[in-house]
Design an enzyme around this catalytic site. Structure first.
Site, mmCIF file in Angstrom:
data_model
loop_
_atom_site.group_PDB
_atom_site.id
_atom_site.type_symbol
_atom_site.label_atom_id
_atom_site.label_comp_id
_atom_site.label_asym_id
_atom_site.label_seq_id
_atom_site.Cartn_x
_atom_site.Cartn_y
_atom_site.Cartn_z
ATOM 1 C CG ASP B 41 79.257 0.072 67.680
ATOM 2 O OD1 ASP B 41 79.278 0.268 68.711
ATOM 3 O OD2 ASP B 41 78.260 -0.627 67.218
ATOM 4 C CB SER B 81 76.693 -2.547 69.906
ATOM 5 O OG SER B 81 77.493 -1.584 70.026
ATOM 6 C CD GLU B 273 79.581 -1.765 63.654
ATOM 7 O OE1 GLU B 273 79.216 -1.593 64.802
ATOM 8 O OE2 GLU B 273 79.875 -2.770 63.159
ATOM 9 C CG ASP B 278 81.967 0.243 70.873
ATOM 10 O OD1 ASP B 278 81.258 1.132 71.521
ATOM 11 O OD2 ASP B 278 81.982 -0.945 71.057
ATOM 12 C CG HIS B 282 84.669 -0.611 74.872
ATOM 13 N ND1 HIS B 282 83.799 -0.432 76.102
ATOM 14 C CD2 HIS B 282 83.605 -0.928 73.834
ATOM 15 C CE1 HIS B 282 82.577 -0.812 75.790
ATOM 16 N NE2 HIS B 282 82.332 -1.091 74.323
ATOM 17 C CG ASP B 320 75.930 1.762 68.444
ATOM 18 O OD1 ASP B 320 76.841 2.642 68.490
ATOM 19 O OD2 ASP B 320 76.098 0.589 68.323
ATOM 20 C CG HIS B 321 76.345 2.949 72.330
ATOM 21 N ND1 HIS B 321 77.759 2.891 72.529
ATOM 22 C CD2 HIS B 321 76.096 1.671 71.739
ATOM 23 C CE1 HIS B 321 78.305 1.683 71.773
ATOM 24 N NE2 HIS B 321 77.320 0.971 71.452
#
Lengths: 543, 543
Positions: B41, B81, B273, B278, B282, B320-321
């Site tokens: 992620d 997400s 995952e 992720d 952040h 996913d991004h």
């Protein structure tokens, strides 16, 4: 460099290439006729995504994406364009500034050293290997043609800054097509040695073109074209700022290069660089890099228009390194990124009708605040400049307005940057290979060079020995004596004497004289430090 | 939603999938038995490159790189997400927060709307389609198991925040393996409806494990495991901070999931995952995301250890991004990037022995400057904190120390960021397909879902109709009447009456009662807004 050392290195096999992509000359059935490599200098994946969002349509590159390429140089994680392009061109790592020559330091684990302990050793390029195989060859760029990336394929010097050497080598290196910027560097007045490169290229049989219409009208087999906004422009304009009557697009240059080169029944090798994607990224100017990525993509389309109809042409598109840490999304939307409409990232780019560089024509340094606000509103679509931004624009130095206004456009488009320099992440590999064994996965930049050499059946080790064996070794083998004629300080001549015969080899050229008569060398003579690297065939003529 | 509307939509084919990757159930010979999708992620290409530099060895992912994936959601360029994972899971775009359900707005050109004008419509997932095909299914994550990405594969709700619904659906959705964080959410006290999920999953036949050693010792076919530093931990620890005796690695969970699922002779579907890559991104905490990327890569290795020996298993790894605009190189080296030794980017990460989150255990909020300097020197290897940095650390709020110290480590490692949010660039596609027709080029995130459905021969349109047809439509077809029993406000029941027969369908569960006797539904019942979406087989029982 002592001759004993190089001989030892060659004997020890230190110059041998380990071909990951095996085959090469040994497997003729698996080679292809033509190779086209297109290099979007400094393009990163966010820039590509932005370009697709900007055009609202798939890119020609999209369907070719097939892997990643690591871009590190022999001594650093973040590469300069010179070693990054050299890795593609020669299959070997080198260092900042090195143009198709070995570096001094190979400190990164896994960086194979082509000549341990010997720096500045010229290494044959894909283009030179292709030429020796009988193929036609060409380079196309929007930078001046002796800028690092095109120079990497067609010349050799420890330093990318030695434009005099690079220019002369490119002129004399037997290319069939050279297109790009660089007009001023063809004039005698620009060179320390006072040689007229324009006269030289015409004497060598090139047809010279200087405008888009001349390019379009060209018929022939040897083409040299330089373009720019003015005769003093070193590089070509950004595509977005370009006058189509004066300067051809990268797509037009690519298509013309293919048209000219594909006349050769033996095939061709072509390198195409979208040079100024990198420059706009350095400036953090999104209008510049997005529109130049779109222009680059059209050049990829031109290559694929040719290749996809055939079964004999490999096409690779790959950036040499990242630049500026571009992202879609910045700290203004650290929260709310997912609620930001897609148009927010694009509308500010479309509102501009010029790049930051192109704006200079409309906004001379020292313009008044009123003029700045008026012109920026009209040309960039920004009508909310702060007083600080106006002051920054007023104080810009000629040639750097893109560094001032680029970030202003970027901030309004919520495009982020981390730096004004290159970055070290892997870049995307785009490839088309009609043989059905496309290169994929993570590959090193040096592997790209080796893959393409193998695809052409070209042996870069043999080419390096044929074109660039040091003169001491050759003289010893031939039983000849060496001396140097430094009468012209800028143009030293290597003098080879054997009995009554005298061979005079000029630096950076591919012609020599034997007892006063011109003879052709297989490639250009390179003087690197105190060592001459010359074509073996010149010494063969002494036998 | 009016029944006429959904009927019309189904009739008009608005729910049909256009399978770019054709084949599916029609071509059994080309399907595979097992599918494993691994989602790092928020991983970006610079993070991956850093992870390779950090380990000094190739990543398991490297050789699988084969294309790019676009990550946009139905109404934005930068995805949350929830819709990003839903696109993989269902083959359809949706919006921020949507868990395997249709969105409200499909404003981006090309975003296919699965149910125009109808939002919150559940869409069958790869996992559900695989289960209906007879395969075993599982989800593994380091986040709580009902966090957006795992939830996307095994539950349905317009909002990722509705943990009560997502948890209950995952417990009741017939999975064979659930591993991750989330222990607190299994307890009755955490739920508005007061249901004991731990009791439920045991009643459903799961073996429950709560430690690494219990996981290792597990033998059986239905496995539910939740792990964390303490019983109150919602997510698992970062791999770098993990106590291996208490919490298994992502690699261990993946290997155990494969061991359990591969007992099914019909094959399996597994989603894994690496959730906290992720979260560290952040926070701009490089120690967190680099070490969790390394941990994720080991899970990919576990998947490939299984798949590469076989010819019946497809493996996809894809983020996913993007997140936070990470770059190797920042403004401190806008000049000099190419002369910066490679160790400069890695040594500061290796000097840390904990992530920013992990540091909290050693440095409570409000610690004294002396303690801060001492602990940060010992745990992060930073001995040159400025007074401002010390003050920032002193003032951190519990749960956010990684946001404070992450950037301090990053600055010393010359790692740049553009944002604390997600970013919109394409991500790298990694794939292994034993059929020799690996997905490549630029593909949309929805195409990943469709490719994997086709690989399994699973028809997600049929699965959606079988699992989630609206009750009004089913009642009309069955000649039954609907009412609702709201006696328990948190657990409304759909009451279906036909003659003397009464079917009672509980929300979020896959069991119903017919005239007081339990019957199994094909899937969980979803109440979305005012519309119930339920399994057709329940109404068939009324016939």
């Amino acid at each position: 460099m002592k001759k004993e050392k190089l001989v030892a290195l060659v004997a020890a096999g230190c110059l041998s290439l380990t071909l990951s992509w095996a085959g090469g000359a040994k497997d003729e059935a698996k080679t292809v006729k033509n190779v086209i490599i297109l290099i979007p200098d400094g393009m990163s994946v966010a820039g590509t995504t932005l370009a697709r969002l900007y055009t609202g349509a798939p890119l020609a590159m999209d369907s070719l994406a097939c892997g990643l390429v690591s871009t590190w140089s022999s001594d650093g994680t973040i590469a300069d364009s010179a070693p990054a392009g050299s890795a593609f061109a020669t299959g070997w790592k080198s260092q900042t500034g090195n143009i198709a020559s070995s570096g001094k330091a190979y400190t990164l684990p896994g960086a194979g050293d082509p000549a341990p302990g010997v720096s500045g050793r010229p290494l044959a390029t894909l283009l030179e290997g292709a030429r020796l195989s009988g193929r036609a060859t060409g380079i196309v760029s929007t930078s001046e043609f002796m800028h690092a990336t095109p120079a990497d394929f067609a010349s050799h010097d420890p330093s990318r800054k030695n434009y005099d050497h690079l220019t002369e080598q490119i002129v004399y290196n037997g290319l069939d097509v050279v297109l790009g910027g660089g007009t001023p560097f063809l004039s005698a007045s620009k060179r320390k040695d006072g040689e007229d490169m324009m006269a030289a290229l015409k004497a060598l049989g090139y047809g010279y073109v200087g405008t888009a219409s001349e390019l379009n009208a060209f018929k022939g087999k040897k083409l040299f074209g330089t373009f720019g906004k003015t005769a003093e422009s070193t590089a070509m304009s950004y595509d977005y700022d370009r006058d189509p009557a004066a300067e051809p697009s990268l797509q037009e240059m690519t298509a013309k290069a293919i048209e000219v080169l594909s006349q050769d029944p033996d095939g061709f090798f072509l390198m195409v660089e979208g040079s100024k994607i990198d420059w706009a990224a350095h400036a953090n100017d999104p209008v510049g890099f997005v529109t130049d990525i779109v222009a680059f993509d059209k050049a990829v389309k031109a290559a694929m228009d040719f290749a996809s109809k055939r079964s004999d042409t490999v096409v690779i598109a790959v950036s040499d390194h990242g630049n500026s840490g571009i992202s879609i999304g910045d700290r203004s939307i650290s929260s709310g990124y997912d609620k930001t409409p897609w148009t927010a990232f694009i509308a500010p780019l479309k509102a501009a009708s010029v790049t930051g560089e192109g704006l200079e024509a409309f906004l001379p340094p020292g313009s008044s605040p009123a003029v700045i606000r008026d012109v920026v509103a009209k040309k960039l679509g920004i009508s909310d400049l702060t007083d600080e931004e106006v002051a920054a624009i007023a104080g810009y130095k000629s040639g750097s307005l893109n560094y001032v206004v680029g970030p202003m456009v970027g901030a309004r488009a919520k495009i982020g940057y981390t730096t004004g320099g290159h970055t070290g992440e892997d870049v995307v590999l785009y490839a088309f290979d009609p043989r059905g064994k496309r290169i994929t996965g993570l590959v090193d930049n040096t592997e790209i060079g080796r893959y393409l050499a193998a695809a052409m059946g070209v042996d870069l080790v043999a080419a390096t020995e044929r074109l660039f064996t040091d003169a001491d070794t050759l003289a010893a083998q031939a039983g000849a004596a060496l001396s140097r004629d430094n009468a012209d300080a800028e143009n030293p001549v290597l003098v080879v004497s054997k009995g009554s015969r005298t061979l005079r080899i000029a630096r950076n050229k591919s012609v020599a004289t034997l007892d006063g008569k011109e003879i052709a060398a297989d490639g250009v003579a390179v003087l690197s430090g105190d060592t001459w690297f010359v074509s073996k065939n010149l010494f063969d003529a002494l036998k």
